[in-house]
Design an enzyme around this catalytic site. Structure first.
Site, short mmCIF file in Angstrom:
data_model
loop_
_atom_site.label_atom_id
_atom_site.label_comp_id
_atom_site.label_asym_id
_atom_site.label_seq_id
_atom_site.Cartn_x
_atom_site.Cartn_y
_atom_site.Cartn_z
N ASP A 14 6.23 -4.23 -1.15
CA ASP A 14 5.59 -3.13 -0.42
C ASP A 14 6.57 -1.95 -0.28
OD1 ASP A 14 3.73 -1.71 1.03
OD2 ASP A 14 3.44 -3.23 2.58
N GLY A 15 6.03 -0.80 -0.02
CA GLY A 15 6.85 0.38 0.23
C GLY A 15 7.24 0.47 1.69
N THR A 16 7.90 1.56 2.05
CA THR A 16 8.27 1.77 3.45
C THR A 16 8.40 3.27 3.73
OG1 THR A 16 9.75 1.00 5.20
CG2 THR A 16 10.80 1.71 3.15
N ASP A 17 8.37 3.61 5.00
CA ASP A 17 8.59 5.01 5.39
C ASP A 17 10.03 5.25 5.79
OD1 ASP A 17 5.84 6.03 5.14
OD2 ASP A 17 5.43 4.47 6.58
N LYS B 49 6.87 1.34 8.98
CA LYS B 49 5.79 1.39 8.01
C LYS B 49 4.52 1.91 8.69
CE LYS B 49 5.00 -1.84 5.05
NZ LYS B 49 4.66 -0.78 4.07
N GLU C 260 -0.50 -5.01 6.28
CA GLU C 260 0.81 -5.17 5.63
C GLU C 260 1.69 -6.15 6.40
OE1 GLU C 260 1.32 -0.80 3.50
OE2 GLU C 260 1.98 -1.05 5.56
N THR D 287 0.85 -1.20 0.00
CA THR D 287 0.00 0.00 0.00
C THR D 287 0.88 1.25 0.00
OG1 THR D 287 -1.77 -1.15 1.15
CG2 THR D 287 -1.76 1.24 1.35
C1 5RP Z 1 1.39 2.28 4.23
C2 5RP Z 1 2.86 2.12 4.17
C3 5RP Z 1 3.55 2.62 2.96
O1 5RP Z 1 4.24 1.57 2.36
C4 5RP Z 1 4.51 3.71 3.37
O2 5RP Z 1 3.78 4.72 4.04
C5 5RP Z 1 5.24 4.29 2.17
O3 5RP Z 1 4.35 5.02 1.39
P1 5RP Z 1 4.82 5.78 0.08
O4 5RP Z 1 5.27 4.74 -0.90
O5 5RP Z 1 3.57 6.52 -0.38
O6 5RP Z 1 5.93 6.71 0.46
O7 5RP Z 1 3.49 1.61 5.06
O8 5RP Z 1 0.88 1.86 5.46
#
Ligand code: 5RP
Length: 224
Positions: free
Chosen positions: A83-86, A96, A105, A28
């Protein structure tokens, strides 16, 4: 190269790991959304996969693209999750939940044979904690959990959206915890997991197998 382009090349590198017949966990967020678009293109070209989305938003996107979406009533194990990450640190520990989807996730990642994390360069940090750690909590407990979080050394606040408390896909609340620096992520993860009312926190430890970072010089790969 813009951050958006860095996300794009990381997503492009990640989808090359997807093969026919796989069960794929779809993350997400904005980076994951690029990956889902690319998966959709490959499905249109004949790729045969089943997908488990990590949020209602991703489920909607995947279905629109013609990707077959299933739940855990149909599959029990996932071959690969992207998946993405913060934030990601040198030990491939993650924060995340910026999109509020870290509960699903983490469930999907934990049931996956492999997790690939994709991100732009700025998400790589030496120490986790600049990004506020999202903690999903039961609404009933939220008021009591704020001082508990504060006692752990952070400044906690309930996440808001459009002037109302943000609700997750599971209808819970998120407390964003500003730690600034997380000295011992393993210990904090353990502590948070034992607090009644906490549903899930955004620390992902020992879950990422491959990290693909889009940079000015192309995609950098880190593996465990
Ligand atoms: C969502 C997440 C996202 O993977 C994380 O926030 C990264 O988002 P983006 O790719 O928009 O920077 O953990 O719950």
């Amino acid at each position: 190269m813009t951050e958006d382009q860095q996300k794009q090349i990381a997503a492009e590198a990640a989808v090359t790991y997807i093969e026919d017949g796989m069960v794929v966990g779809l993350g997400t967020g904005s980076t994951a959304a690029k990956m889902v678009d690319l998966v959709g293109k490959r499905v249109k070209d004949g790729l045969d996969i089943i997908a488990i989305p990590t949020s209602e938003a991703t489920a909607g996107q995947a279905k629109e693209l013609g990707i077959r979406v299933v739940g855990f009533d149909e599959v029990k194990i996932i071959d690969l999750t992207i998946d993405g990450t913060d934030e990601v640190d040198p030990e491939m520990r993650l924060i995340k939940g910026g999109g509020g989807a870290h509960l699903r996730e983490k469930i999907v990642a934990s049931l996956s044979d492999r997790m690939i994390v994709i991100a732009e360069n700025k998400k790589m940090v030496n120490q986790l904690g600049t990004f506020k750690l999202p903690v999903e909590v039961i609404p009933f407990a939220a008021g009591a959990l704020l001082p508990k979080m504060e006692a752990l050394g952070c400044h906690p606040e309930i996440r808001m959206k459009d002037s109302a408390p943000f609700r997750t896909d599971e209808n819970n609340l998120i407390i964003d915890c500003a730690f600034e620096m997380i000295e011992d992520p393993e210990n904090l993860a353990l502590t948070l997991s034992t607090i009644p009312g906490v549903v899930e926190h955004g620390l992902f430890i020992d879950l990422a197998d491959i990290v693909l970072i889009g940079t000015e010089d192309g995609v950098k790969k880190f593996s465990r």
